[in-house]
Structure formats: structure tokens, C-alpha cells
Scaffold this active site. Structure first.
Site, short mmCIF file in Angstrom:
data_model
loop_
_atom_site.label_atom_id
_atom_site.label_comp_id
_atom_site.label_asym_id
_atom_site.label_seq_id
_atom_site.Cartn_x
_atom_site.Cartn_y
_atom_site.Cartn_z
N HIS A 1 -6.47 -2.98 1.81
CA HIS A 1 -5.21 -2.93 1.06
C HIS A 1 -5.22 -3.83 -0.17
O HIS A 1 -4.65 -3.47 -1.19
CB HIS A 1 -4.02 -3.26 1.94
CG HIS A 1 -2.70 -3.12 1.24
ND1 HIS A 1 -2.24 -1.91 0.76
CD2 HIS A 1 -1.74 -4.03 0.92
CE1 HIS A 1 -1.06 -2.08 0.18
NE2 HIS A 1 -0.74 -3.35 0.26
N HIS B 1 -5.25 -3.05 7.57
CA HIS B 1 -4.84 -2.62 6.23
C HIS B 1 -3.39 -3.05 6.02
O HIS B 1 -2.46 -2.29 6.28
CB HIS B 1 -4.97 -1.09 6.09
CG HIS B 1 -4.79 -0.60 4.70
ND1 HIS B 1 -5.86 -0.30 3.87
CD2 HIS B 1 -3.68 -0.35 3.96
CE1 HIS B 1 -5.41 0.11 2.71
NE2 HIS B 1 -4.08 0.09 2.73
N ASN C 1 -1.82 2.72 3.71
CA ASN C 1 -0.43 3.02 3.38
C ASN C 1 -0.32 4.24 2.47
O ASN C 1 0.74 4.86 2.40
CB ASN C 1 0.24 1.81 2.72
CG ASN C 1 -0.47 1.39 1.44
OD1 ASN C 1 -1.68 1.15 1.44
ND2 ASN C 1 0.26 1.28 0.35
N HIS C 2 -1.40 4.61 1.78
CA HIS C 2 -1.36 5.79 0.92
C HIS C 2 -1.59 7.08 1.70
O HIS C 2 -1.08 8.13 1.31
CB HIS C 2 -2.41 5.67 -0.20
CG HIS C 2 -1.99 4.80 -1.34
ND1 HIS C 2 -1.57 5.30 -2.55
CD2 HIS C 2 -1.90 3.46 -1.44
CE1 HIS C 2 -1.25 4.29 -3.36
NE2 HIS C 2 -1.45 3.16 -2.70
N HIS D 1 -9.42 5.48 -2.69
CA HIS D 1 -8.36 6.15 -3.47
C HIS D 1 -8.85 7.43 -4.13
O HIS D 1 -8.70 7.62 -5.35
CB HIS D 1 -7.78 5.19 -4.52
CG HIS D 1 -6.91 4.12 -3.94
ND1 HIS D 1 -5.57 4.30 -3.70
CD2 HIS D 1 -7.20 2.84 -3.54
CE1 HIS D 1 -5.06 3.19 -3.18
NE2 HIS D 1 -6.03 2.30 -3.06
N HIS E 1 -6.83 -5.23 -3.43
CA HIS E 1 -7.81 -4.59 -4.30
C HIS E 1 -8.81 -5.55 -4.93
O HIS E 1 -9.84 -5.11 -5.43
CB HIS E 1 -7.10 -3.80 -5.40
CG HIS E 1 -6.58 -2.48 -4.92
ND1 HIS E 1 -6.36 -1.41 -5.76
CD2 HIS E 1 -6.24 -2.04 -3.68
CE1 HIS E 1 -5.91 -0.38 -5.05
NE2 HIS E 1 -5.82 -0.75 -3.79
N ASP F 1 -6.88 3.85 3.01
CA ASP F 1 -6.66 4.39 1.67
C ASP F 1 -7.88 5.12 1.14
O ASP F 1 -8.32 4.91 0.00
CB ASP F 1 -6.24 3.28 0.70
CG ASP F 1 -4.77 2.91 0.82
OD1 ASP F 1 -4.06 3.59 1.58
OD2 ASP F 1 -4.33 1.95 0.17
N ASP G 1 -10.27 1.16 0.42
CA ASP G 1 -9.44 1.53 -0.75
C ASP G 1 -10.23 2.31 -1.79
O ASP G 1 -10.35 1.90 -2.94
CB ASP G 1 -8.83 0.27 -1.37
CG ASP G 1 -7.88 -0.43 -0.42
OD1 ASP G 1 -6.69 -0.09 -0.45
OD2 ASP G 1 -8.33 -1.30 0.36
#
Length: 706
Positions: free
Chosen positions: A245, A217, A128-129, A22, A247, A60, A20
Site C-alpha cells: 500500500h 496491505h 484497497n484498489h 496497479h 508506494h 493492488d 502495488d
């Protein structure tokens, strides 16, 4: 441990674990725009300094499904800077790589490509992002994979069943089976596990000699009855699970007493929501694996912007605040100012020992004003901290605590949706809002032809993936299917009978979840195909097609009673799109942002009439209107209710899922050795050399299984 630690011998895997990241989160923010790139640079630098064998990412990597050019460029720049070089890779891949990376045009690990010089391979699943979308089901990781910087694995090509084939790695005498599963909608994956449609394939030979590492995830904490994946669903032969996933950083391996494997939750490397779970200090992990032993070393991230959060309940301070006092608002402001100053002092003290940390911290003071108090103007109050915090617009959030009904006090359901500030509802999903709305709506506005689940999926595709035709195609597909059903049944053309048959047909589809899944997939594939055709036709226009004078277009459009006024010096190349006075859309003819989604040509005069009369329209009228008025514009509804999700990780106990044994085998070329595999259990024999093993303190327990 230093990179030259004597424990790091030729038999020990060294893996940097992160999830993650991002990249691109708030990239347009003047203060926080570069936070994700700076931290990603630190993560890759830690991998280089610790001389890891490879980097393992749990999904992610990107925040947006379609990252900007700046984000993609910065990512490639950093990967090229740290992951390319002459240092030899010390492990080999002995599984069938055409199976592991079969969806790629280059189905082999990147460091074995003769055209590339990779020193630190990166293995990653999608989240998922950044999951695959579009007609070709591509994602940003596929771009990195094609460029040769990332080995994208764990992708499932089927929506009905999942066969997880491991990437088999060997370094010296240590054998590592690396399993991965990219993000799948939780409810769908939950149903697959229940129906025994998920199979983790295993090596057929020497099952006991492999260390089994699984990267996933999905939702770990409970967000609904089926909107998460219980740990008990996973196979018990796994040794360690890397869970993406979620955080909150819980990177220390925690043993699952029922399945007897360990779970590590690295958490995110950037604060994406102002919630308590994000306030935990961020880490990545240095995972060492030797034989069947493992050790996880926490590496703190020093470039992460610090986040401080505190809750205040005004009713708990009766000696300070009296709601009947006319000056209570000034007293509350002074109290909040004092609390924020304390958090700023704490942030400054932490930063003194870490010069790499960004200067302005993230501050959030949540004030519960239930009990007769009134909130004050937050924006005016926050102006005092514009130059001192990174989030001056939402330093304070007022909320009212709501009592949960039906609670016994013995067992808390941490996944129930409760009141939460809108800015903190990062885990709230679009399809949940759609489902919740129709569950609580009055009977006269309930869906009678479309399904709630189908609409939820379509709205999610429209919002998250910018598939502008998703909703229209779903409505069209379900309407066509209902019409075919009525024609086959030869229903009399009476409105009451048609309404009743439509309701029965809809209920039967809702009971058959597989059929409803097929409907949604077909509608989404139609929408993606339409987008691909639109993009192809747009790119096929030549300069000659677009270079004629707008005066000709004005004459051709006289039937539309719209006059096109040519702009000075820009008359050519604009004729087929119509005059700018018709719409505020930019050049190109359509807007595909989240707030528009409909092409300009669909904004005809008949659309307003359709949307205004559709509210009280019966089903039979709707059938007629599809032939008379093909335009469908539905007025959007605003949902002002705020939802809160509790991030607690307390797990409910689920019975162990029985799994059928399955076997498989694969063959490879000279570059990829063959390895046959099975799904039988592992016999864990007692390790006689535990006393001599340096990983004894963090080793997996000895287990005996059939």
C-alpha cells in the site's frame, strides 16, 4: 547472486516479492498507457530468470476495482506466458487448503490442479484498489484464481473479527508459515486490534521451526489517530513483514526494535502520483529463506518511467526575484525553464545507460510563490515541453506554504493533513472529505438524522466501487430506523420534540460504533442486492421483448407530455427505453459512471423541486416528503480545498498489545495434509550453527521469549 548460486540449495526458498503493480493505471493515455504492462512483464521475467519457487504479491495488482477488458486480458496473457510450464514446483503445501482458500470454488493451490501446468505459482492478497465488492463480494483476483493463475489468500470473511490462518509451506528442511491479510478499512482494523479481535493462528507442533512471513496491505504512515496500523499491533513472533500500500520503495528490511521483527516495504512499480515518495528508484525483492534465516536482494526495475521532482521557494531568492518588480513574472519563468532543463538533462543521462527505460520522463517542479508573488499561466508555459515529457499538462505546480499551528518543534506528526497540490493528493480519501466538511460546517447545515460516518462510507462506495444505490439506500435505511424508533417511543407529533428525540437517537448510534457498522453494512448489502437484481433483470430481456415499434411507445407515453421522435431505420428495439430526446444517456437506460449514478427513470419532474426545497426542510417535513416525493436528488457540493499528506514513516510508540492464546487444528484430504496450530509464543533458542550459515549477515537476531 545468479540463479545457479551455490546458496540456492534444496532447503532454500526463493521468492520474488512485489506490491502495488496497479495494472491499467492511465491505460488510455497515449504516452503512459502501457507502462504498467511493460513493468509487469519485467517483474515476471525476473521471476523466470531467477528460477524462483513462487511470486508473492502484496495487493493492488489492478488499479481499478473493475479493470477493463484490455487490462484483464493483458494480465492473463503475461501470467500464461511466464507462469505456465513443465518446470516442477519444489515445495509442498502441508496446511489445510480448504481453510486457506475456503472462499474459492477450487480450494487448493493451483499447481496441484491436475488440469493445469503451473511452473511458477503466484500468491497474492487483495489491496484497497482491487478489493471484493458487490453482492457476491468478488474481486478481480477471484477471476484470476478461478482461471488458475493466482492463489488468492488472506481474505477475511467476517467484519467483526479476523482469524489469520497461515499457508504452511515446506521445502526440504525449511518450513515457511505464510500469513496474509487483504486490505480492510484502516479505522475498522485499528479498532479490531484494540479490541483484541485479530488472531494469528500458529502451528501447534514445532513452533520454533517455522519462519513466519506476514503480508499486509494497510496504511503504515500515520494519516490520523486511527487511520493507520502501527507496527506494534502485530504479533511479535513474526520474523518478516511485507508491507504493501505504501508506494515509496523501502525494500531493505528494517528492524522494529520493540517487536523485534523486520519490515520490508517494496513500494509500487509505477508512478501513480507526482509526489516525492514516488521519485525513489523502484525495486522488487528476491527473498531467500533457509531455516530461520532470510536475505532480501534488491532487483532494480529498468522499465519504470523515471520521475524527477524538485521544490523551489521563490522567497529564498531575494537577489533574483522582487515581487514589486513589474518584470518579475518573466524572471520566474526563465528560472523555472532553467530548472526543468536541468531535470531533463539528468533524465537523459540516466537513460543513456538503460535503453529499456521509456523515452519521455515525468517532470514536476513545485513552486512556492508565497511572499507576494503571482503565478503565471502553467498551460501556456508547459507547451514548450509537449514532445519532451510524459506529463506536459502538470510540469509545474504553484502552491503556497502554510505554517502549521500548535507545533512544538520536538515531535512532528507526519500524518496530519496539510496543504498539497490536488494532483498529488493520492492518499486523500472521499470519506475524509465528507467527515471534514461536516466537522467544519455551520450548525444549520449539520446532519441531524444521518451520521457522518455512514454518509462517508456510502459516498466512498459510490465513488470507488460505482455502487449507484449506496447513498440512497443508506439514507432510506437510517430514515426507516429513526421512524421505527419514534413510533416505539410514542412521541407526540410536535416538531420540537421530534427533533430532540432524533438528535438523541443519532448521538446514541454514534457512540455505539458496532451498531453503526451494522447499519452501514446492511445499507451497502441492500445497494449491492439492488444492483444484482437490476443486472439480472436487464440480462433477462429477450429480443422479442425489445422488438416493437416506437410509434406504439409514443402513444403509450402521451400522458407524460413527452413526444418521442423515431429515428430513421432504428425504430425497433427502443420502445421501452423511451425516446433519445428525453436524456443524453447511451443505450441501455442508465449510466453507472462516477458522475451520474442515477437511472434515467428517476429524473422526473419532481426531483428538481425536491432538491431545491430540501435545504431548509425540517425533520418532520422530511418525514412527510418521503411519502409524497420518493425521488431524492441532492445537488453535489464542490470541494476546492487542497489537502496534503506527509508520507514520512516516522512511527509513534505504542504499548504492546496483549493477546489471548488460541489454538486450532485442521484436517485435510489426501492432497492436503493436516496440521494443528496454536497462538502461543515461540521459544527462540540460540543458533549454534551461525558461523556456518551463509545467511548470517542478514539473519534475524536470536530472541528469547516466553
Amino acid at each position: 547472486m545468479s540463479p545457479t548460486d551455490p546458496l540456492d540449495d534444496e532447503d532454500t526458498f526463493k521468492i520474488l516479492v512485489a506490491t502495488d503493480i496497479h495494472l491499467g493505471f492511465m491505460e488510455k493515455d497515449a504516452v503512459r498507457g502501457n507502462d504498467t504492462f511493460v513493468t509487469f512483464d519485467e517483474i515476471l521475467r525476473l521471476a523466470l530468470e531467477n528460477e524462483v519457487d513462487f511470486i508473492l504479491l502484496g495487493g493492488d495488482l489492478f488499479h481499478e476495482n473493475k479493470p477493463s477488458r484490455k487490462t484483464l486480458h493483458s494480465c492473463l496473457e503475461l501470467l500464461r506466458k511466464y507462469c505456465m510450464g513443465d518446470r516442477p514446483v519444489q515445495f509442498e503445501v502441508i496446511s489445510d487448503q480448504s481453510v486457506n482458500f475456503g472462499f474459492s470454488k477450487f480450494p487448493w493451490v493451483n499447481y496441484q490442479d491436475g488440469n493445469l501446468n503451473i511452473s511458477i505459482p503466484v500468491f497474492s492478497i487483495h489491496g484497497n484498489h482491487d478489493d471484493p465488492t458487490g453482492a457476491d463480494a468478488l474481486c478481480a483476483l477471484d477471476v484470476l484464481s478461478c482461471a488458475g493463475f493466482v492463489n488468492h489468500f488472506g481474505r477475511s470473511m467476517s467484519v467483526e473479527k479476523v482469524d489469520i490462518s497461515p499457508v504452511l509451506l515446506q521445502k526440504g528442511s525449511t518450513k515457511l508459515a505464510l500469513y496474509g491479510l487483504g486490505s480492510i478499512p484502516d479505522e475498522r482494523l485499528y479498532r479490531m486490534f484494540v479490541n483484541k479481535k485479530v488472531t494469528m493462528l500458529r502451528p501447534k507442533e514445532d513452533e520454533n521451526s517455522w519462519f513466519n512471513l506476514f503480508v499486509i496491505h494497510q496504511n503504515r504512515s500515520k494519516h490520523g489517530n486511527t487511520n493507520f496500523i502501527p507496527e506494534q499491533f502485530l504479533d511479535d513472533f513474526i520474523d518478516l513483514v511485507i508491507w504493501g500500500h505504501e508506494h515509496e520503495c523501502k525494500i531493505g528490511p528494517i528492524k522494529n526494535e520493540q517487536q523485534l521483527f523486520y519490515v520490508s516495504q517494496p513500494g509500487s512499480s509505477v508512478v501513480t502520483s507526482l509526489s516525492p515518495g514516488e521519485a525513489v528508484k523502484k525495486h522488487v525483492g528476491l527473498l531467500r529463506i533457509k531455516g530461520r534465516k532470510m536475505n532480501m536482494q534488491k532487483l532494480p526495475l529498468r522499465t519504470v518511467r523515471r520521475f524527477f521532482i524538485e521544490d523551489v521557494v521563490l522567497a529564498n531568492h531575494p537577489n533574483l526575484f522582487n515581487p514589486d518588480n513589474p518584470k518579475v513574472t518573466q524572471a520566474i519563468q526563465s528560472f523555472c525553464l532553467e530548472k526543468i532543463e536541468e531535470m531533463l538533462d539528468s533524465a537523459e543521462r540516466e537513460r543513456l545507460g538503460n535503453p529499456q527505460q521509456p523515452g519521455k520522463p515525468l517532470i514536476r517542479l513545485r513552486v512556492d510563490y508565497s511572499g507576494g508573488f503571482e503565478p503565471f499561466n502553467v498551460l501556456r508555459f508547459s507547451q514548450k515541453f509537449v514532445d519532451r515529457v510524459a506529463n506536459p499538462k502538470d510540469v509545474i505546480h504553484f502552491f503556497r506554504h502554510r505554517e502549521q499551528k500548535g507545533k512544538t518543534g520536538e515531535e512532528i506528526n507526519f500524518g496530519m493533513l496539510i496543504t498539497k497540490p490536488a494532483s498529488e493528493g493520492a492518499t486523500l480519501r472521499v470519506e475524509d472529505l465528507v467527515k471534514q466538511y461536516f466537522q467544519t460546517a455551520e450548525k444549520n447545515v449539520q446532519l441531524s438524522l444521518l451520521t457522518e460516518r455512514g454518509m462517508g462510507e456510502a459516498v466512498q462506495e459510490f465513488v470507488d466501487k460505482e455502487e449507484k444505490d449506496a447513498i440512497e439506500e443508506l439514507v432510506k435505511y437510517q430514515l426507516e430506523k429513526t421512524q421505527r424508533f419514534l413510533k416505539e417511543r410514542h412521541i407526540d407529533a410536535l416538531e420540537d420534540k421530534i427533533d430532540e428525540e432524533v438528535r438523541r437517537f443519532r448521538e446514541s448510534r454514534q457512540r455505539n460504533t458496532n451498531e453503526e457498522d451494522d447499519e452501514v453494512r446492511e445499507a451497502m448489502s441492500r445497494a449491492r442486492a439492488l444492483r444484482s437484481q437490476s443486472e439480472t433483470s436487464t440480462s433477462a430481456f429477450s429480443a422479442e421483448d425489445l422488438s416493437f415499434d416506437t410509434s406504439e411507445q409514443t402513444a403509450n407515453d402521451s400522458d407524460d407530455s413527452l413526444s418521442a421522435v423515431p429515428s430513421r431505420g432504428r425504430g425497433r428495439g427502443r420502445g421501452r427505453r423511451g425516446a433519445r430526446g428525453q436524456s443524453s444517456a447511451p443505450r441501455g437506460g442508465s449510466q453507472r459512471g462516477r458522475d451520474t449514478g442515477l437511472e434515467i427513470t428517476t429524473r422526473g419532474r419532481s426531483s428538481k423541486a425536491t432538491s431545491s426545497t430540501s435545504r431548509n426542510m425540517s425533520i418532520i417535513d422530511a418525514f412527510r416528503s418521503t411519502r409524497q416525493q420518493p425521488s431524492r436528488n441532492v445537488a453535489p457540493k464542490n470541494y476546492s480545498e487542497t489537502i496534503e499528506v506527509d508520507d514520512s514513516d516516522e512511527d509513534d510508540i505504542f504499548p504492546t498489545n496483549s493477546r489471548a492464546d488460541q489454538r486450532w487444528s485442521g484436517t485435510t484430504s489426501s492432497k492436503r495434509m493436516s496440521q494443528s496450530q496454536t497462538a502461543k509464543g515461540v521459544d527462540f533458542e540460540s543458533d549454534e550453527d551461525d558461523d556456518d550459515d551463509p545467511f548470517m549477515s542478514s539473519s534475524c537476531p536470536r530472541r528469547n521469549r516466553r
